[in-house]
Design a protein around this motif. Structure first.
Motif, short mmCIF file in Angstrom:
data_model
loop_
_atom_site.label_atom_id
_atom_site.label_comp_id
_atom_site.label_asym_id
_atom_site.label_seq_id
_atom_site.Cartn_x
_atom_site.Cartn_y
_atom_site.Cartn_z
N ILE A 98 8.22 88.63 122.60
CA ILE A 98 7.19 88.07 121.72
C ILE A 98 7.16 88.82 120.39
CG2 ILE A 98 4.70 87.71 121.46
CD1 ILE A 98 4.56 87.36 124.51
N LEU A 99 7.20 90.17 120.48
CA LEU A 99 7.17 90.97 119.25
C LEU A 99 8.39 90.67 118.37
CD1 LEU A 99 5.95 94.50 120.43
CD2 LEU A 99 4.71 92.84 119.07
N GLN A 100 9.53 90.39 119.03
CA GLN A 100 10.74 90.09 118.25
C GLN A 100 10.58 88.80 117.45
OE1 GLN A 100 13.67 90.46 121.36
NE2 GLN A 100 14.57 92.27 120.41
N GLN A 101 9.69 87.90 117.93
CA GLN A 101 9.40 86.69 117.16
C GLN A 101 8.41 86.98 116.04
OE1 GLN A 101 11.01 83.76 117.88
NE2 GLN A 101 12.10 85.04 119.34
N ILE A 102 7.42 87.83 116.33
CA ILE A 102 6.33 88.03 115.38
C ILE A 102 6.66 89.05 114.30
CG2 ILE A 102 3.93 88.82 115.16
CD1 ILE A 102 3.50 87.92 118.05
N VAL A 103 7.27 90.18 114.72
CA VAL A 103 7.38 91.31 113.79
C VAL A 103 8.28 91.05 112.57
CG1 VAL A 103 8.12 93.73 113.58
CG2 VAL A 103 6.69 93.02 115.49
N PRO A 104 9.52 90.54 112.75
CA PRO A 104 10.38 90.40 111.57
C PRO A 104 9.79 89.56 110.44
CG PRO A 104 11.68 90.26 113.56
CD PRO A 104 10.24 90.25 113.99
N PRO A 105 9.14 88.40 110.70
CA PRO A 105 8.53 87.66 109.58
C PRO A 105 7.45 88.46 108.86
CG PRO A 105 8.57 86.31 111.58
CD PRO A 105 9.00 87.67 111.97
N VAL A 106 6.64 89.21 109.65
CA VAL A 106 5.61 90.05 109.03
C VAL A 106 6.27 91.15 108.20
CG1 VAL A 106 3.67 91.58 109.50
CG2 VAL A 106 4.02 89.55 110.91
N GLN A 107 7.34 91.72 108.77
CA GLN A 107 8.07 92.77 108.05
C GLN A 107 8.59 92.29 106.71
OE1 GLN A 107 10.97 94.14 111.00
NE2 GLN A 107 10.43 96.21 110.37
N LYS A 165 7.29 90.38 104.63
CA LYS A 165 6.22 90.44 103.62
C LYS A 165 5.82 91.88 103.31
CE LYS A 165 5.21 85.91 103.58
NZ LYS A 165 5.32 85.31 104.92
N LEU A 166 5.89 92.74 104.35
CA LEU A 166 5.29 94.08 104.20
C LEU A 166 6.32 95.21 104.12
CD1 LEU A 166 2.39 93.73 106.79
CD2 LEU A 166 2.22 93.56 104.31
N SER A 167 7.62 94.84 103.99
CA SER A 167 8.63 95.89 104.12
C SER A 167 8.57 96.92 102.99
CB SER A 167 10.03 95.27 104.17
OG SER A 167 10.25 94.54 103.00
N TRP A 168 7.80 96.62 101.91
CA TRP A 168 7.66 97.62 100.85
C TRP A 168 6.78 98.79 101.29
CZ3 TRP A 168 2.53 97.97 99.36
CH2 TRP A 168 1.72 96.87 99.74
N PHE A 180 6.41 99.99 107.73
CA PHE A 180 6.87 98.72 108.30
C PHE A 180 8.33 98.44 107.99
CE2 PHE A 180 2.24 97.84 107.72
CZ PHE A 180 1.94 97.83 109.06
N SER A 181 9.02 99.39 107.35
CA SER A 181 10.38 99.11 106.89
C SER A 181 11.41 99.30 108.01
CB SER A 181 10.71 100.04 105.72
OG SER A 181 10.68 101.37 106.19
N GLY A 182 12.63 98.95 107.71
CA GLY A 182 13.73 99.18 108.64
C GLY A 182 13.88 98.07 109.66
N PRO A 183 15.06 98.05 110.34
CA PRO A 183 15.29 96.99 111.34
C PRO A 183 14.41 97.19 112.56
CG PRO A 183 17.09 98.58 111.35
CD PRO A 183 16.20 98.96 110.20
N HIS A 219 10.10 107.52 109.62
CA HIS A 219 8.84 107.27 108.92
C HIS A 219 8.31 105.88 109.23
CE1 HIS A 219 11.07 104.78 106.12
NE2 HIS A 219 11.94 105.75 106.01
N SER A 220 9.18 104.99 109.76
CA SER A 220 8.73 103.64 110.07
C SER A 220 8.23 103.55 111.50
CB SER A 220 9.88 102.65 109.87
OG SER A 220 9.50 101.38 110.37
N LEU A 221 7.12 102.85 111.69
CA LEU A 221 6.59 102.63 113.04
C LEU A 221 7.48 101.68 113.82
CD1 LEU A 221 2.79 102.19 112.29
CD2 LEU A 221 3.99 104.23 113.08
N MET A 222 8.32 100.92 113.10
CA MET A 222 9.17 99.92 113.75
C MET A 222 10.47 100.55 114.26
SD MET A 222 7.25 97.46 113.55
CE MET A 222 5.65 97.48 112.78
#
Lengths: 343, 325
Positions: free
Chosen positions: B151-160, B162-165, B169-172, B265-268
């Motif tokens: 589920i997270l694999q569906q949700i997180v990348p689209p959010v990332q 927008k917020l990868s700056w 939230f950065s990184g793969p 440094h990224s939580l992801m």
């Protein structure tokens, strides 16, 4: 009156026999590697059926635990996926006042597993490609080192996600031992061990953790035990062996690797990764029983010696059914002689 | 003896000290003190022995690395170089995430169940929540791998996208990450916060509510400004328990955190925690230094838990001084 005496005597006699049988009941304790646990429990079960007065109790707590317990003298035998090193043997001698013998029992192997979007072909991996990927130097799937031996496969321009085992394991020892042999850089930078300082990658717990992450994440490469891959019907890559052949791991290829080792040392402490034979699968390993060469209790000694002989004959025929590669005949013959060292 | 508190009125002494002693003994005071004191002592002794053993058995590692163990970032069992910082970092980050997610959800649910929900719904829901506490952590971990990560694999990348700056939230995103572990931990600590907080809120005397309502407060004002502050200490207690639980959790974390001892440094990004590395490597650890380093990690976890718990208590005490109830 006499019949009553007879009855009492009969009861006493029966009780005596029962206690005599109980007294002969012998429990042999062992502990160690988890990888061979299924075949060991099958062996111990079959052996107990054949000789009901001897039973084995085996705790699959891991190779490291097996070495510690046999060194501490809390078990009759240990089991390990990696041979004891010289320092550990010195420690054993100092603590127990006897030598420790290594007896190979069956063989295992590691296979590379991967999940690349749009690729279903069985990939060929060269040693250079595997070392480069695990060192973090080859980072894209379409790198020439991977694409070269795989003509016709459309490999994506995508980053490789490496997955390795997170917990200490013999599987990791075998994999890193192989990488150490084929890459000087790996040997100096990382080395071999049940846990290592991985330059790149995610850690998955157990074979199931690694295979789970490989399946869930795109463009991954990991390694699992051959048995795990076979039983879960996973596709795994072919690896180029020392003779230049690309081989998919098989029980025959693993046995061939053990058979192709030149100069098998007398103590069987030998790594069979990157073995020279043409049919030898290169990422293979023995798994060993660790038995002290002095066993004070004669009954216990006899039970262990008898079991080792049985394991090398009848026991070996049961290996393939459980997907373990049996020992080559040359090794069996050598071990039969080595059993005589147990005093 | 005179210093010991007594709940019963002592009549004028007639038979001297001995008689008074026996009288008290019959009344149960001395026995109660002795028994409860021994119970408390046992708990303290067990903890002390635990810390002492961790300290003693980690001697070889403490001597080899000294204080640099705490700030070194290399964990290399092959060369025998050990440092704890990536694991300390991972433990703190996953715990912090769990608390950030778990506290508002848990306290909110507890308020609803205790104050707003119909009693039948409240008791049946509480039962279900307490069941959640009984689910083994390995099962939670499996749910994390096979249900939550997809589920997270569906949700997180689209959010990332927008917020990868924002660096955190950065990184793969591979599915396994510090963030995933934080979410799993939040689920695991929720039952502790909810069930204890609910009990505490339920035990707030009704005259508190009646008083507030009589003064013209709305139902929500009564709950938020009177009932919750009254129950604050109990709610804080449930949070401390949840905090300790989150820091020490092993199995569920190791299954979803990625087990990569790097400070990202990224939580992801994947990470590692103290409890997870001990569980993963102890069984196969050979050599005294390696084992010593793992045991020292246990000592470090103990220290980190005390520090974090102490800081949390200080925080609660400082808000209490400002509090008005």
């Amino acid at each position: 009156m006499t019949s009553r005496v007879h009855r009492v005597l009969a009861v006493l006699l029966a009780a005596g026999c029962a206690s005599a049988a109980l007294a002969q009941q012998l429990l042999i304790n062992g502990a160690g590697a988890t990888f061979p646990y299924p075949i060991y429990s099958k062996w111990f079960d079959e052996y107990h059926k054949k000789f009901p007065n001897i039973s084995f109790n085996y705790q699959s707590i891991g190779s490291g635990g097996g070495i510690q317990q046999i060194t501490a003298g809390t078990v009759d035998f240990g089991a390990s996926d990696g041979p004891m090193n010289d320092k550990q043997i010195q420690e054993f001698k100092a603590k127990r006042g006897s030598d420790i013998l290594h007896f190979p029992t069956v063989l295992g192997a590691d296979v590379p597993v991967y999940n690349i979007r749009g690729v279903t072909a069985q990939l060929n991996f060269t040693p250079e490609a595997l070392a480069g990927i695990f060192l973090g130097k080859i980072t894209k799937w379409n790198d020439p080192a991977i694409a070269g031996p795989n003509p016709g496969v459309n490999l994506p321009n995508a980053p490789i996600v490496v997955v390795h085992r997170s917990e200490g394991s013999g599987t990791t020892y075998c994999w890193t031992d192989y990488l150490s042999k084929i890459s000087k850089e790996w040997e100096t930078k990382v080395g071999r061990g049940t846990s290592v300082n991985w330059p790149v990658g995610l850690g998955g717990k157990g074979n199931e953790g690694v295979s789970g992450q490989v399946k869930q994440v795109n463009n991954t490469l990991g390694y699992v035990e051959l048995i795990y891959a076979v039983q879960n019907k996973m596709t795994y890559g072919k690896v180029k062996n020392a003779a230049g052949q690309f081989l998919a791991a098989s029980l025959e290829g693993v046995t061939a690797a053990a058979g192709s080792v030149k100069d098998m040392p007398a103590d069987f402490r030998v790594s069979i990764t990157d073995a020279p034979g043409k049919a030898a699968y290169p990422i293979s390993t023995f798994t060993w029983l660790l038995v002290p060469n002095k066993i004070a209790d004669p009954a216990r000694k006899k039970a262990i010696v008898d079991f080792l002989h049985w394991m090398l004959t009848t026991g070996q025929t049961m290996a393939s059914a459980l997907d373990y590669a049996p020992l080559p005949k040359t090794v069996v013959a050598k071990e039969e002689k080595a059993i005589a060292k147990i005093m | 003896m005179s210093a010991l508190p007594s709940a019963i009125d002592t009549p004028p002494a007639s038979g001297g000290a001995a008689a008074a002693f026996w009288k008290r003994l019959r009344a149960g005071d001395e026995i109660a003190i002795a028994v409860t004191f021994l119970s408390a002592l046992t708990v303290i002794l067990v903890t002390a022995v635990l810390v002492f053993e961790l300290y003693r058995k980690s001697a070889i590692s403490r001597h080899a690395f000294g204080w640099s163990f705490l700030i070194s970032t290399t964990w290399d069992p092959v060369s025998g170089t050990f440092g704890a910082l990536p694991f300390i970092y991972g433990t703190l980050v996953t715990t912090a995430l769990a608390m950030i997610i778990g506290i508002p959800l848990g306290v909110g649910a507890a308020i609803f169940l205790a104050e707003l929900a119909p009693p039948l719904l409240s008791s049946s829901l509480s039962f279900l929540i307490e069941l959640l506490a009984a689910v083994p952590s390995v099962i939670i971990g499996l749910l994390g791998i096979f249900v939550m990560i997809p589920i997270l694999q569906q949700i997180v990348p689209p959010v990332q996208d927008k917020l990868s700056w924002i660096p955190i939230f950065s990184g793969p995103f591979y599915g396994v990450s510090l963030f995933t572990a934080g979410v799993v931990l939040a689920i695991m600590i929720l039952p502790f916060i909810i069930s204890i907080s609910r009990e505490v809120i339920l035990s707030v005397p009704n005259d508190q509510r009646e008083g507030a309502l009589a003064l013209g407060a709305t139902r929500w004002e009564t709950t938020w400004k009177v009932v919750v502050p009254y129950a604050r200490k109990g709610i804080a207690g449930s949070i401390f328990l949840a905090l300790a639980r989150a820091m020490g959790e092993t199995m569920a974390v190791t299954m979803v955190v990625g087990n990569d001892p790097k400070i990202a440094h990224s939580l992801m990004a994947p990470g590692y925690s103290i409890a997870a590395v001990i569980a993963n490597e102890f069984a196969e650890a050979t050599g005294d230094l390696y084992q010593g380093a793992l045991i020292e990690l246990g000592l470090v976890l103990f220290g980190v838990t005390i520090l974090v718990n102490g800081a949390a208590r200080l925080l609660v005490m400082s808000t209490e001084k400002k509090g008005t109830s």
